[in-house]
Motif scaffolding. Structure first.
Motif, PDB file in Angstrom:
ATOM      1  N   ASN A 156       0.819  -1.216   0.000  1.00 19.19           N
ATOM      2  CA  ASN A 156       0.000   0.000   0.000  1.00 19.19           C
ATOM      3  C   ASN A 156       0.859   1.274   0.000  1.00 19.19           C
ATOM      4  OD1 ASN A 156      -2.515  -1.026  -0.393  1.00 19.19           O
ATOM      5  ND2 ASN A 156      -2.982  -1.280   1.773  1.00 19.19           N
ATOM      6  N   PRO A 157       0.228   2.443  -0.220  1.00 16.28           N
ATOM      7  CA  PRO A 157       1.013   3.667  -0.403  1.00 16.28           C
ATOM      8  C   PRO A 157       2.000   3.922   0.733  1.00 16.28           C
ATOM      9  CG  PRO A 157      -1.277   4.071  -0.954  1.00 16.28           C
ATOM     10  CD  PRO A 157      -1.215   2.676  -0.394  1.00 16.28           C
ATOM     11  N   LEU A 172      -0.488  -8.556   2.626  1.00 18.16           N
ATOM     12  CA  LEU A 172      -0.791  -7.130   2.475  1.00 18.16           C
ATOM     13  C   LEU A 172       0.157  -6.329   3.366  1.00 18.16           C
ATOM     14  CD1 LEU A 172      -4.078  -5.284   2.156  1.00 18.16           C
ATOM     15  CD2 LEU A 172      -2.599  -4.620   4.039  1.00 18.16           C
ATOM     16  N   GLY A 174       0.578  -2.747   4.805  1.00 17.57           N
ATOM     17  CA  GLY A 174      -0.291  -1.587   4.963  1.00 17.57           C
ATOM     18  C   GLY A 174       0.396  -0.264   4.656  1.00 17.57           C
ATOM     19  N   THR A 175      -0.418   0.733   4.485  1.00 20.12           N
ATOM     20  CA  THR A 175       0.057   2.080   4.171  1.00 20.12           C
ATOM     21  C   THR A 175       1.100   2.557   5.184  1.00 20.12           C
ATOM     22  OG1 THR A 175      -2.009   2.682   3.102  1.00 20.12           O
ATOM     23  CG2 THR A 175      -0.720   4.493   4.002  1.00 20.12           C
ATOM     24  N   THR A 190      -0.655 -10.026   7.206  1.00 11.40           N
ATOM     25  CA  THR A 190      -1.053  -8.622   7.068  1.00 11.40           C
ATOM     26  C   THR A 190      -0.176  -7.779   7.976  1.00 11.40           C
ATOM     27  OG1 THR A 190      -3.347  -9.254   6.674  1.00 11.40           O
ATOM     28  CG2 THR A 190      -2.968  -6.978   7.335  1.00 11.40           C
ATOM     29  N   GLY A 192       0.031  -4.100   9.444  1.00  4.98           N
ATOM     30  CA  GLY A 192      -0.862  -2.959   9.611  1.00  4.98           C
ATOM     31  C   GLY A 192      -0.249  -1.658   9.109  1.00  4.98           C
ATOM     32  N   ALA A 193      -1.128  -0.714   8.823  1.00  2.00           N
ATOM     33  CA  ALA A 193      -0.672   0.607   8.394  1.00  2.00           C
ATOM     34  C   ALA A 193       0.230   1.203   9.480  1.00  2.00           C
ATOM     35  CB  ALA A 193      -1.882   1.503   8.153  1.00  2.00           C
ATOM     36  N   VAL A 206      -1.264 -11.326  11.643  1.00  3.50           N
ATOM     37  CA  VAL A 206      -1.547  -9.892  11.483  1.00  3.50           C
ATOM     38  C   VAL A 206      -0.673  -9.175  12.502  1.00  3.50           C
ATOM     39  CG1 VAL A 206      -3.308  -8.083  11.654  1.00  3.50           C
ATOM     40  CG2 VAL A 206      -3.942 -10.377  10.849  1.00  3.50           C
ATOM     41  N   LYS A 208       0.914  -5.263  13.883  1.00  2.00           N
ATOM     42  CA  LYS A 208       0.708  -3.812  13.806  1.00  2.00           C
ATOM     43  C   LYS A 208       1.532  -3.142  14.889  1.00  2.00           C
ATOM     44  CE  LYS A 208      -3.406  -4.452  16.585  1.00  2.00           C
ATOM     45  NZ  LYS A 208      -4.834  -4.645  16.612  1.00  2.00           N
ATOM     46  N   GLY A 209       1.691  -1.835  14.762  1.00  2.00           N
ATOM     47  CA  GLY A 209       2.367  -1.044  15.791  1.00  2.00           C
ATOM     48  C   GLY A 209       3.864  -0.918  15.569  1.00  2.00           C
TER      49      GLY A 209
HETATM   50  C1  COA Z   1      -3.854  -3.728  11.333  1.00  2.00           C
HETATM   51  C2  COA Z   1      -5.186  -3.972  10.681  1.00  2.00           C
HETATM   52  C3  COA Z   1      -5.076  -5.121   9.673  1.00  2.00           C
HETATM   53  C4  COA Z   1      -6.136  -4.362  11.796  1.00  2.00           C
HETATM   54  O1  COA Z   1      -7.396  -4.582  11.305  1.00  2.00           O
HETATM   55  P1  COA Z   1      -8.571  -5.013  12.312  1.00  2.00           P
HETATM   56  O2  COA Z   1      -8.202  -6.281  12.991  1.00  2.00           O
HETATM   57  O3  COA Z   1      -9.857  -4.985  11.545  1.00  2.00           O
HETATM   58  O4  COA Z   1      -8.505  -3.859  13.379  1.00  2.00           O
HETATM   59  P2  COA Z   1      -9.651  -3.064  14.132  1.00  2.00           P
HETATM   60  O5  COA Z   1     -10.059  -1.899  13.315  1.00  2.00           O
HETATM   61  O6  COA Z   1     -10.696  -4.042  14.598  1.00  2.00           O
HETATM   62  O7  COA Z   1      -8.869  -2.526  15.406  1.00  2.00           O
HETATM   63  C5  COA Z   1      -8.426  -3.392  16.444  1.00  2.00           C
HETATM   64  C6  COA Z   1      -7.492  -2.608  17.315  1.00  2.00           C
HETATM   65  O8  COA Z   1      -6.247  -2.398  16.622  1.00  2.00           O
HETATM   66  C7  COA Z   1      -5.981  -0.963  16.522  1.00  2.00           C
HETATM   67  N1  COA Z   1      -5.398  -0.780  15.190  1.00  2.00           N
HETATM   68  C8  COA Z   1      -5.995  -0.942  13.992  1.00  2.00           C
HETATM   69  N2  COA Z   1      -5.134  -0.714  13.005  1.00  2.00           N
HETATM   70  C9  COA Z   1      -3.969  -0.380  13.580  1.00  2.00           C
HETATM   71  C10 COA Z   1      -2.706  -0.028  13.060  1.00  2.00           C
HETATM   72  N3  COA Z   1      -2.486   0.004  11.729  1.00  2.00           N
HETATM   73  N4  COA Z   1      -1.721   0.247  13.930  1.00  2.00           N
HETATM   74  C11 COA Z   1      -1.927   0.205  15.277  1.00  2.00           C
HETATM   75  N5  COA Z   1      -3.126  -0.140  15.822  1.00  2.00           N
HETATM   76  C12 COA Z   1      -4.124  -0.414  14.984  1.00  2.00           C
HETATM   77  C13 COA Z   1      -7.331  -0.283  16.721  1.00  2.00           C
HETATM   78  O9  COA Z   1      -7.168   1.009  17.201  1.00  2.00           O
HETATM   79  C14 COA Z   1      -7.993  -1.218  17.705  1.00  2.00           C
HETATM   80  O10 COA Z   1      -7.440  -0.922  18.981  1.00  2.00           O
HETATM   81  P3  COA Z   1      -8.328  -1.072  20.320  1.00  2.00           P
HETATM   82  O11 COA Z   1      -8.726  -2.535  20.374  1.00  2.00           O
HETATM   83  O12 COA Z   1      -7.392  -0.659  21.392  1.00  2.00           O
HETATM   84  O13 COA Z   1      -9.483  -0.169  20.102  1.00  2.00           O
HETATM   85  C15 COA Z   1      -5.732  -2.739   9.908  1.00  2.00           C
HETATM   86  O14 COA Z   1      -6.209  -1.730  10.777  1.00  2.00           O
HETATM   87  C16 COA Z   1      -4.694  -2.108   8.981  1.00  2.00           C
HETATM   88  O15 COA Z   1      -3.841  -1.304   9.394  1.00  2.00           O
HETATM   89  N6  COA Z   1      -4.810  -2.487   7.692  1.00  2.00           N
HETATM   90  C17 COA Z   1      -4.032  -1.879   6.623  1.00  2.00           C
HETATM   91  C18 COA Z   1      -4.946  -0.941   5.889  1.00  2.00           C
HETATM   92  C19 COA Z   1      -4.305  -0.112   4.804  1.00  2.00           C
HETATM   93  O16 COA Z   1      -3.138  -0.190   4.458  1.00  2.00           O
HETATM   94  N7  COA Z   1      -5.158   0.690   4.174  1.00  2.00           N
HETATM   95  C20 COA Z   1      -4.753   1.537   3.055  1.00  2.00           C
HETATM   96  C21 COA Z   1      -5.577   1.251   1.842  1.00  2.00           C
HETATM   97  S1  COA Z   1      -4.909   2.105   0.466  1.00  2.00           S
END
Ligand code: COA
Length: 213
Positions: A156-157, A172, A174-175, A190, A192-193, A206, A208-209
């Motif tokens: 992603n970007p 995937l 993430g951004t 996956t 995470g962004a 998956v 993230k962080g």
């Molecule tokens: C990491 C990821 C896969 C998690 O998806 P998910 O399991 O549906 O996550 P949710 O939205 O249910 O959030 C769950 C928890 O993770 C946190 N969270 C979500 N994405 C996060 C990320 N990228 N970094 C840190 N924390 C994240 C949420 O705040 C939430 O925290 P909480 O439980 O304390 O409230 C998703 O958020 C992500 O980053 N996907 C990439 C998207 C991307 O690149 N999009 C661009 C399109 S061009």
């Protein structure tokens, strides 16, 4: 003869890929003709957006079979697993479009690309990178030296994949994520962004962080 191309998926990513084809065509002696879009479940909003672009909607993905063997296709769907399942339905990899590289992407020496691969504007691939089929490197993402990026990966970007990494199929990134050098990301994982990956990621995980867990 110039290539006729069908784009599968009329959502945002598919329409961005239409923009990639138009940008390539502006500089090409053999512009590709985009015949239109296919989508199994287009919504009205996206159909309206296609209309504004002036490109026809041609029906569901099954229509590809009726269109003759000379048509190429590109799967403009951002989710790597959905992209893989659509490709499996279509079957014939040879009909996937030759790599589509936006003129504002930069590509170094000794890289290997595959059919269905798309580099959007600002993507940078340095050297000795092997990129599989239907991999999409989105805007301003960077892929460092000696990477192996397997089929269907979505970067992603603004993501930055350092040198000597391997990214498993259908993963995937993430951004804005960063992956440090020499690490591997297993298939269907996956990232995470905004994550900073400092250890290899197992298949299906998956993370993230910062640092990513
Ligand atoms: C990491 C990821 C896969 C998690 O998806 P998910 O399991 O549906 O996550 P949710 O939205 O249910 O959030 C769950 C928890 O993770 C946190 N969270 C979500 N994405 C996060 C990320 N990228 N970094 C840190 N924390 C994240 C949420 O705040 C939430 O925290 P909480 O439980 O304390 O409230 C998703 O958020 C992500 O980053 N996907 C990439 C998207 C991307 O690149 N999009 C661009 C399109 S061009």
């Amino acid at each position: 003869m110039s290539e006729s191309l069908i784009i599968i998926g009329c959502g945002g990513h598919g329409r961005e890929i239409y923009g990639v084809v138009q940008a390539i065509n502006e500089l090409s002696e053999k512009p590709r003709k985009v015949l239109g879009f296919l989508d199994d479940s287009p919504n009205e909003v996206n159909l309206g957006r296609l209309k504004r672009l002036g490109v026809p909607f041609l029906g569901d993905v099954g229509q590809l079979e009726c269109m003759g063997g000379d048509k190429r296709y590109v799967i403009g769907i951002g989710d790597p697993r959905v992209r893989a399942s659509v490709a499996a339905r279509i079957g014939d990899k040879q009909l996937a479009a030759a790599p589509l590289v936006h003129p504002a992407a930069t590509v170094g020496l000794g890289n290997e690309f595959s059919n269905g691969t798309v580099l959007l504007a600002g993507a940078r691939v340095t050297t000795n990178v092997k990129i599989g089929a239907h991999v999409h490197i989105n805007q301003n993402a960077t892929v460092g030296h000696d990477n192996i990026i397997e089929d269907f990966v979505q970067v992603n970007p603004l993501a930055a994949i350092s040198g000597d990494c391997s990214i498993g199929r259908e993963s995937l990134i993430g951004t804005g994520a960063a992956i440090l050098q020499g690490l591997s990301v297993g298939e269907r994982a996956t990232v995470g962004a905004g994550a900073c990956v400092v250890r290899s990621v197992a298949a299906g995980q998956v993370v993230k962080g910062v640092p990513a867990h």
